[in-house]
Scaffold this active site. Structure first.
Site, PDB file in Angstrom:
ATOM      1  N   GLY A 171     -28.951 -39.587  19.985  1.00 34.78           N
ATOM      2  CA  GLY A 171     -27.574 -39.786  20.395  1.00 34.78           C
ATOM      3  C   GLY A 171     -27.054 -41.202  20.317  1.00 34.78           C
ATOM      4  CD  GLU A 177     -35.247 -34.232  19.878  1.00 30.45           C
ATOM      5  OE1 GLU A 177     -34.043 -33.944  20.031  1.00 30.45           O
ATOM      6  OE2 GLU A 177     -36.153 -33.693  20.526  1.00 30.45           O
ATOM      7  N   PRO A 178     -33.558 -39.391  16.816  1.00 30.22           N
ATOM      8  CG  PRO A 178     -34.287 -41.331  15.737  1.00 30.22           C
ATOM      9  CD  PRO A 178     -34.770 -40.187  16.593  1.00 30.22           C
ATOM     10  NE  ARG A 233     -23.039 -40.242  15.780  1.00 29.27           N
ATOM     11  CZ  ARG A 233     -22.041 -39.379  15.600  1.00 29.27           C
ATOM     12  NH1 ARG A 233     -21.134 -39.611  14.681  1.00 29.27           N
ATOM     13  NH2 ARG A 233     -21.945 -38.303  16.360  1.00 29.27           N
ATOM     14  NE  ARG A 282     -18.236 -38.389  12.650  1.00 25.89           N
ATOM     15  CZ  ARG A 282     -17.585 -39.447  13.094  1.00 25.89           C
ATOM     16  NH1 ARG A 282     -16.882 -40.219  12.269  1.00 25.89           N
ATOM     17  NH2 ARG A 282     -17.613 -39.751  14.376  1.00 25.89           N
ATOM     18  CB  CYS A 319      -2.899 -26.421   1.639  1.00 19.20           C
ATOM     19  SG  CYS A 319      -2.394 -26.673  -0.062  1.00 19.20           S
ATOM     20  CD  GLU A 320      -5.336 -26.095   7.242  1.00 13.84           C
ATOM     21  OE1 GLU A 320      -4.661 -26.401   8.243  1.00 13.84           O
ATOM     22  OE2 GLU A 320      -5.693 -24.939   6.966  1.00 13.84           O
TER      23      GLU A 320
END
Length: 434
Positions: A247, A284-285, A287, A323, A358-359
């Site tokens: 995290g 558990e890295p 990112r 993201r 198309c958003e």
């Protein structure tokens, strides 16, 4: 030739007016292989890993890359060759780890919804541990393991109810989150796990969220977990390992997370003070190992001036870089080639950088000062995590190609997806039987 390193991205730098990844000119990659194009720095990944290795030096610790951040085989191969274990959350991720050369016994299987088929797959492979996230999962896993004449190694993920001060979508350690078991129920659930014939209890797990930029939540969570370890072991259930998850955040926009080695010096001091310093550790890295190791190269298609906003329309979109649409996340956007003379911000135009999907949610950056023209290349930074792994074929757009740079060499680790690739497996109805 001078080198102007991008803040937070030490392996990406301008040399003269050209942006390089390590010793590879990114503009040439974009021209040759097309855009959108993800480019990753091997040195950046290994440098991020080295910070954890320094912080844990001399300890009985296993670093398991949380591969949901980026599950591309070439990326997994880098970490497998560096000796890492892996944190997985699906049978598909298990298959990817093994295909990339990862060792089964170094795999931790997390996630709240493991199926029986995935449990059988993992048990047959001989993975190191299941991080169990509910009492119901314990019962099913024991049944599956018993039917295979095996005992499943398990730790239980405990929810410490610690606020990580991050985006609510990536917070995982509060009472309202779906992950883990409640702290106050943990002892009873451990006792149940110990009674099941198909299970072998070997540890305890905790993970409080993602993109955490402060040390306090980690220290608070560790205290809560160690209190619980003392209670569980006093009840006669020894725990061979302590898993403190991952995290740790990265620098997206002047974020200041602690360096991994600094964070772990603080955490290990607490472990030592409480008498657990010699215990086997798992982390558990995700990112923090890959986020700033990747950029997404994209071409400017059109500039569209407007009465209220100006739009810079690029060929990368929310299906490539999800993201911003999902989390309102910030990614820095920089030119791949600088103008010959420096342009002050006052002389630049403010653009919303948007994709062709198309958003209205298909935006990559709001209100960015740029001096660009159609045909220019831009680099979207901090794109190594939760971009390609979350990419989709929305609007029938093919997923981007990926390249791994290693000093002055580069390797294509994913070919650009074609429309034939997308439609493979789809079947038209036979008109004669319609």
């Amino acid at each position: 030739m001078t080198s102007d390193i991008l803040p937070g991205h030490p392996h990406f730098a301008y040399r003269g007016n050209a942006l390089f990844g390590e010793d590879v000119r990114l503009g040439e990659l974009a021209q040759t292989y097309g855009t959108p194009l993800f480019v990753y720095s091997k040195a950046a990944m290994l440098s991020a890993l080295a910070a954890y290795q320094r912080g844990l030096a001399g300890r009985d610790a296993k670093i398991c890359y949380a591969m949901k951040a980026n599950s591309s085989l070439g990326v997994l191969q880098v970490f497998a060759q560096a000796g890492c274990g892996f944190d997985i959350v699906s049978g598909g991720e298990l298959a990817r780890v093994l295909a990339a050369g990862g060792e089964a016994q170094k795999i931790i299987f997390s996630g709240v919804g493991k199926t029986r088929a995935e449990m059988r797959q993992a048990l047959a492979a001989g993975i190191g541990c299941f991080n169990v996230e509910s009492e119901a999962e314990l019962e099913v896993l024991s049944s599956v393991a018993s039917a295979m004449a095996l005992r499943a190694p398990v730790s239980i993920r405990v929810n410490p109810n610690i606020d990580p001060k991050t985006h609510p979508y990536i917070s995982t350690g509060l009472k309202g989150n779906k992950f883990g078991v409640a702290h106050e129920d943990a002892l009873r659930i451990y006792q149940r796990a110990a009674s099941l014939k198909g299970l072998q209890v070997i540890g305890i797990d905790c993970h409080i969220g993602s993109q955490i930029t402060d040390t306090a939540p980690y220290l608070d969570a560790m205290d809560r977990v160690l209190d619980l370890v003392a209670t569980i072991e006093a009840a006669g259930m020894p725990l061979a390992h302590l898993d403190f998850g991952g995290g740790l955040g990265i620098d997206y926009k002047h974020d200041t997370p602690p360096a991994a080695d600094v964070l772990w010096r603080l955490l290990l001091a607490k472990l030592d003070a409480r008498g657990y310093g010699k215990r086997k550790l798992m982390i558990e890295p995700g990112r923090s190992l890959v986020g700033n190791a990747g950029v997404c190269l994209t071409e400017v298609l059109y500039l569209k001036p407007g009465e209220q906003k100006n739009f810079c329309i690029i060929d990368a979109a929310m299906n490539d870089l999800p993201r911003p649409a999902l989390y309102q996340a910030f990614h820095a956007i920089v030119p791949v080639t600088l103008p010959e003379q420096e342009v002050p911000d006052a002389a630049k135009t403010r653009y919303d950088v948007v994709g062709p999907v198309c958003e209205s949610g298909d935006w990559i950056g709001h209100d960015r000062a740029l001096r660009v023209a159609a045909g220019d290349y831009l680099a979207v930074l901090s794109a190594g995590a939760y971009c390609m792994s979350m990419a989709s074929n929305y609007n029938s757009r093919g997923r981007a190609a990926e390249i791994l740079v290693d000093r002055n060499q580069f390797h294509i680790i994913r070919q650009r997806e074609s429309i034939a690739d997308q439609m493979r497996g789809e079947i038209l109805i036979d008109a004669s039987h319609a």
